[in-house]
Write a protein that holds these residues in place. Structure first.
Motif, PDB file in Angstrom:
ATOM      1  N   ARG A 137      -1.103   5.215   5.018  1.00 42.09           N
ATOM      2  CA  ARG A 137      -0.180   4.209   4.493  1.00 42.09           C
ATOM      3  C   ARG A 137      -0.884   3.336   3.441  1.00 42.09           C
ATOM      4  NH1 ARG A 137       1.971   2.942   8.935  1.00 42.09           N
ATOM      5  NH2 ARG A 137       0.526   1.294   9.569  1.00 42.09           N
ATOM      6  N   ALA A 138      -2.139   2.977   3.692  1.00 40.64           N
ATOM      7  CA  ALA A 138      -2.883   2.167   2.727  1.00 40.64           C
ATOM      8  C   ALA A 138      -3.089   2.921   1.412  1.00 40.64           C
ATOM      9  CB  ALA A 138      -4.227   1.762   3.327  1.00 40.64           C
ATOM     10  N   ARG A 139      -3.390   4.234   1.505  1.00 42.18           N
ATOM     11  CA  ARG A 139      -3.584   5.018   0.273  1.00 42.18           C
ATOM     12  C   ARG A 139      -2.269   5.131  -0.514  1.00 42.18           C
ATOM     13  NH1 ARG A 139      -8.417   7.332  -0.185  1.00 42.18           N
ATOM     14  NH2 ARG A 139      -9.747   7.509   1.664  1.00 42.18           N
ATOM     15  N   ASP A 140      -1.140   5.237   0.200  1.00 37.19           N
ATOM     16  CA  ASP A 140       0.155   5.299  -0.488  1.00 37.19           C
ATOM     17  C   ASP A 140       0.434   4.005  -1.235  1.00 37.19           C
ATOM     18  OD1 ASP A 140       0.586   7.866   0.384  1.00 37.19           O
ATOM     19  OD2 ASP A 140       1.784   7.259   2.129  1.00 37.19           O
ATOM     20  N   VAL A 141       0.038   2.866  -0.650  1.00 34.19           N
ATOM     21  CA  VAL A 141       0.226   1.580  -1.324  1.00 34.19           C
ATOM     22  C   VAL A 141      -0.637   1.510  -2.579  1.00 34.19           C
ATOM     23  CG1 VAL A 141      -0.103  -0.913  -1.114  1.00 34.19           C
ATOM     24  CG2 VAL A 141       0.891   0.371   0.788  1.00 34.19           C
ATOM     25  N   ILE A 142      -1.891   1.998  -2.463  1.00 32.86           N
ATOM     26  CA  ILE A 142      -2.797   1.983  -3.620  1.00 32.86           C
ATOM     27  C   ILE A 142      -2.270   2.880  -4.729  1.00 32.86           C
ATOM     28  CG2 ILE A 142      -5.110   2.597  -4.405  1.00 32.86           C
ATOM     29  CD1 ILE A 142      -6.118   1.787  -1.626  1.00 32.86           C
ATOM     30  N   GLY A 190       0.750   3.585  -5.303  1.00 32.67           N
ATOM     31  CA  GLY A 190       2.020   3.099  -5.820  1.00 32.67           C
ATOM     32  C   GLY A 190       3.234   3.825  -5.299  1.00 32.67           C
ATOM     33  N   THR A 191       3.058   4.780  -4.373  1.00 35.74           N
ATOM     34  CA  THR A 191       4.212   5.508  -3.822  1.00 35.74           C
ATOM     35  C   THR A 191       4.958   4.682  -2.777  1.00 35.74           C
ATOM     36  OG1 THR A 191       2.760   6.555  -2.189  1.00 35.74           O
ATOM     37  CG2 THR A 191       3.139   7.747  -4.260  1.00 35.74           C
ATOM     38  N   LYS A 192       4.293   3.674  -2.194  1.00 39.77           N
ATOM     39  CA  LYS A 192       4.942   2.784  -1.238  1.00 39.77           C
ATOM     40  C   LYS A 192       4.565   1.355  -1.577  1.00 39.77           C
ATOM     41  CE  LYS A 192       5.371   5.785   2.822  1.00 39.77           C
ATOM     42  NZ  LYS A 192       5.016   5.948   4.262  1.00 39.77           N
ATOM     43  N   SER A 193       5.461   0.448  -1.222  1.00 40.77           N
ATOM     44  CA  SER A 193       5.198  -0.975  -1.477  1.00 40.77           C
ATOM     45  C   SER A 193       4.541  -1.601  -0.247  1.00 40.77           C
ATOM     46  CB  SER A 193       6.487  -1.712  -1.807  1.00 40.77           C
ATOM     47  OG  SER A 193       7.414  -1.604  -0.736  1.00 40.77           O
ATOM     48  N   ALA A 194       3.705  -2.593  -0.503  1.00 35.81           N
ATOM     49  CA  ALA A 194       3.045  -3.295   0.605  1.00 35.81           C
ATOM     50  C   ALA A 194       4.059  -4.174   1.336  1.00 35.81           C
ATOM     51  CB  ALA A 194       1.901  -4.147   0.066  1.00 35.81           C
ATOM     52  N   ARG A 195       3.809  -4.411   2.590  1.00 35.33           N
ATOM     53  CA  ARG A 195       4.719  -5.267   3.370  1.00 35.33           C
ATOM     54  C   ARG A 195       4.678  -6.692   2.865  1.00 35.33           C
ATOM     55  NH1 ARG A 195       3.328  -3.336   9.558  1.00 35.33           N
ATOM     56  NH2 ARG A 195       4.209  -1.226   9.427  1.00 35.33           N
ATOM     57  N   THR A 196       5.844  -7.314   2.843  1.00 37.39           N
ATOM     58  CA  THR A 196       5.896  -8.709   2.427  1.00 37.39           C
ATOM     59  C   THR A 196       5.328  -9.600   3.530  1.00 37.39           C
ATOM     60  OG1 THR A 196       7.897  -8.233   1.169  1.00 37.39           O
ATOM     61  CG2 THR A 196       7.427 -10.550   1.627  1.00 37.39           C
ATOM     62  N   PRO A 197       4.369 -10.451   3.224  1.00 40.70           N
ATOM     63  CA  PRO A 197       3.797 -11.315   4.272  1.00 40.70           C
ATOM     64  C   PRO A 197       4.833 -12.296   4.780  1.00 40.70           C
ATOM     65  CG  PRO A 197       3.000 -11.959   2.101  1.00 40.70           C
ATOM     66  CD  PRO A 197       3.737 -10.660   1.915  1.00 40.70           C
TER      67      PRO A 197
END
Length: 394
Positions: A376-381, A383-390
């Motif tokens: 999941r972290a690599r997908d965020v890096i 750009g295929t997935k967005s990071a969770r909103t804090p």
């Protein structure tokens, strides 16, 4: 109820939202025998609905019921058990409803525990109302009226709460609870947990503060800790500021419990989140023993000798008994295990006992979780997935 055909109908009804609703029509009886059968069938249907019942120690008594009499000439009817006519009265109407039996049962438990020695009926009513329906002090009068009681005024209730603090009600009731457990319970094992109670207030004060909420709210709250015996009977209660961490409440509640009942020896068992390094140092200084779960990140330090001789090779359910230092990097966070020492204290004066167990099933599960987090972290890096909103941002 009487039907149009002259039979006696047996129905199951509920009182919901201020109205009576027919849940099921069981049948109609023309004889006393048929009525008894239908009533028994109705009771079985009620038991099959799996309604939750409070264990109040009150045994239900089967109600005797007779056939509804037939009208005679519009003014007289017979009882159904004899020929003597009686004066016919108008249809019954409900003049008052209350859960008086519930109040009396709870009041009986209250008295049986010896709480009546406090000699404060308003306090007793507030306690019972809180058990039945936890509402604000302003709405407590309605709850007591539903229980068939005449509530005290709002001003009197407020004065009673102030009297609770000044009269040391908590200390007196805690002594009575402990005495009850010593008589009919078991204090060899006590359980402790913490919860939060929020207030619909806009501003914080000295006690009600915004903090980590069990209900995921951002209102001012207080932290409440409860110590109970193995059966859940309360022994000690504590209340702290709403922003106080759970791990900072366990030592005060233990010291409060010890001082009140002159208890010398206690073994504290907790997870790593409850006992911080500061707590362990406080327990050790008070000569208390403890068993606390360790974090896996401490393994390389505690198992250094094992890794040196066996590398990272383990067998399922393998147990390794070792020691962990009291100070240093291994104690910066929540730490390892201490129980009765099995080593020479002169040989390990600055260490606690640490017991590690290996589980293949847990290893596979943790590995799968870590791999999913990494993916999941690599997908965020990428750009295929967005990071969770804090949720909370400073």
């Amino acid at each position: 109820m009487r039907t149009a055909s002259g039979a006696t109908a047996v129905q199951i009804a509920e009182y919901c939202a201020g109205r009576r609703r027919i849940v099921a029509h069981v049948g109609s009886a023309h004889t006393e025998a048929e009525l008894g059968i239908l009533l028994e069938r109705a009771r079985d249907l009620l038991e099959d609905t799996a309604q939750e019942v409070l264990e109040l120690g009150v045994e239900p008594v089967a109600r005797a019921a007779g056939l509804v009499g037939r009208c005679e000439g519009g003014t007289l009817f017979t009882t159904g058990t004899g020929d003597e006519p009686v004066e016919m009265v108008a249809a019954g109407r409900v003049t008052e409803t209350s859960s008086r039996l519930l109040f009396e049962a709870l009041a009986g438990v209250y008295d049986s525990l010896g709480f009546d020695t406090v000699a404060d009926t308003v306090f007793r009513d507030l306690v019972i109302a809180r058990i039945v329906e936890p509402v604000s002090l302003l709405d407590t009068g309605r709850v007591l009226e539903d229980l068939g009681q005449r509530p005290a005024s709002y001003a009197t209730m407020k004065r009673t709460l102030a009297r609770c603090a000044g009269g040391r009600y908590r200390d007196r009731i805690a002594d009575l609870c402990f005495r009850n457990v010593l008589t009919s319970g078991d204090v060899s094992l006590c359980l402790y947990d913490v919860t939060t109670l929020y207030f619909e207030a806009e501003k914080e004060d000295g006690l009600r503060k915004v903090g980590y909420s069990k209900e995921r709210r951002v209102d001012p709250q207080v932290v409440v800790g409860l110590l109970v015996d193995r059966h859940g009977f309360p022994l000690e209660i504590g209340c702290w500021e709403g922003d106080k961490a759970e791990k900072h409440t366990i030592v005060p509640i233990i010291e409060q419990f010890q001082a009140r009942h002159q208890i010398e020896s206690i073994v504290v068992v907790a997870d790593a989140g409850m006992l911080s390094a500061e707590n362990l140092a406080a327990l050790d200084a008070a000569d208390m023993r403890f068993i606390v779960g360790s974090r896996v990140t401490k393994a390389p330090i505690d198992l250094e000798s094992h890794f040196r001789w066996h590398a990272e090779v383990f067998t399922d359910v393998q147990v390794i008994d070792t020691v962990t230092p009291k100070r240093g990097t291994n104690l910066d966070n929540d730490t390892a295990v201490r129980a009765e020492p099995v080593w020479d204290p002169d040989t390990h004066p600055g260490s606690w006992r640490a017991v590690w167990a290996y589980s293949t099933k847990r290893y596979v599960r943790d590995n799968r979780t870590l791999n999913a987090q990494e993916a999941r972290a690599r997908d965020v890096i990428d750009g295929t997935k967005s990071a969770r909103t804090p949720r909370f941002v400073t």
